[in-house]
Motif scaffolding. Sequence first.
Motif, PDB file in Angstrom:
ATOM      1  N   TRP A 176      61.298  43.520   2.269  1.00  0.00           N
ATOM      2  CA  TRP A 176      60.883  44.222   1.891  1.00  0.00           C
ATOM      3  C   TRP A 176      61.551  44.200   0.320  1.00  0.00           C
ATOM      4  CZ3 TRP A 176      57.705  47.494   4.709  1.00  0.00           C
ATOM      5  CH2 TRP A 176      57.691  47.125   6.065  1.00  0.00           C
ATOM      6  N   VAL A 254      52.731  48.106  -0.290  1.00  0.00           N
ATOM      7  CA  VAL A 254      52.402  49.254   0.688  1.00  0.00           C
ATOM      8  C   VAL A 254      52.256  50.170   0.268  1.00  0.00           C
ATOM      9  CG1 VAL A 254      53.262  49.750   2.639  1.00  0.00           C
ATOM     10  CG2 VAL A 254      53.593  47.314   2.648  1.00  0.00           C
ATOM     11  N   ARG A 310      56.174  43.957  -0.005  1.00  0.00           N
ATOM     12  CA  ARG A 310      56.986  43.178   1.049  1.00  0.00           C
ATOM     13  C   ARG A 310      56.309  41.728   0.630  1.00  0.00           C
ATOM     14  NH1 ARG A 310      55.445  44.218   7.076  1.00  0.00           N
ATOM     15  NH2 ARG A 310      57.298  43.227   6.981  1.00  0.00           N
TER      16      ARG A 310
END
Length: 323
Positions: A176, A254, A310
């Motif tokens: 992440w 994301v 990500r």
Amino acid sequence: MSNSPCVPDIDLDLAGRLDTAWGDPADWVAHGLHWTHLPAVKARLHRQVTGDASIEPLEWFFGVVGAHQPLPLRRVLFLGCGQGRDERLVARSGWADEIVAIDLSAKALDLARDQAKAAGARIHYVQADMNNLPVGQSGFEPGSFDAVLGISSVHHCANLEGLYASVAQLLAPAGWLFLNEYVGPDRFQCADSQLRFMNQLVDMLPHHLRTTRDGQLKGNLWRPSVDEVVAVDPTEAVRSSEVLPLLDRHFDVVEHRPYGGTLMRVVLAGIAQNFMNAEAEPWLHALLRAEDDLFRSGRVHWDLACVIARARSAATAPPNPYR
């Protein structure tokens, strides 16, 4: 003298200049407080990013991560940590087992280390440069971090291509990346219309609300030249407008949450302390509404953003040519 562990390839001259710019927190509020010192402002920003005034962006990020995998994460890395407030929050909240934080300023690292010790937080601080992350050195092995976080730091990086490629290497598969950054014009070279709006908002305030802590009447705001910005901090907003566009080479975004502050971070700088009482509350809310109206009309663009991304798999990510 600092005892911060460091890695090779440190630009000591630049590190010294950053010590001067960021090494003493008292300098940051010498003329007065800033917009994020105000609870109403922080609540507004939290609501814009997370949807809840009581949930700050860092908590929101770990909430998103926790929906995909168990917490705590194994290891996390903070880029340009400054005095260390955010990694102490992670330690206090138990979101990561091991926390590593880097900064180029040895003085900032000393402050962060002292405050972590006082808080009983176990955080490993290293003097290192975002432009040349020590990938492959001890503690910075490829794939050794579950998350990398840049909070008000990545807009200071000139080698964004190299930084993102290195972060992708440091992250575990599908690791992440969290950014909470200024992403506006490079070196704060805002549009004339934006400068005009800021002056109009300051000019509408009564004198007692626009007076700095040292007695100066705020007004006649100007756009600093590039040379003036560099003189204070040569890394400031060096390629800020490219922080977001360059992400997609190595990361899949994301969440992207732009938020306010384009005008308020300048309008309230040095005078925020004047708005910490009930009498000034209507004025503060008028300023915030004015900025919101300008955002909605498209006359002012968002200069700040939170992003959750990500890392792409090694099979699809390009190699790092910047090392």
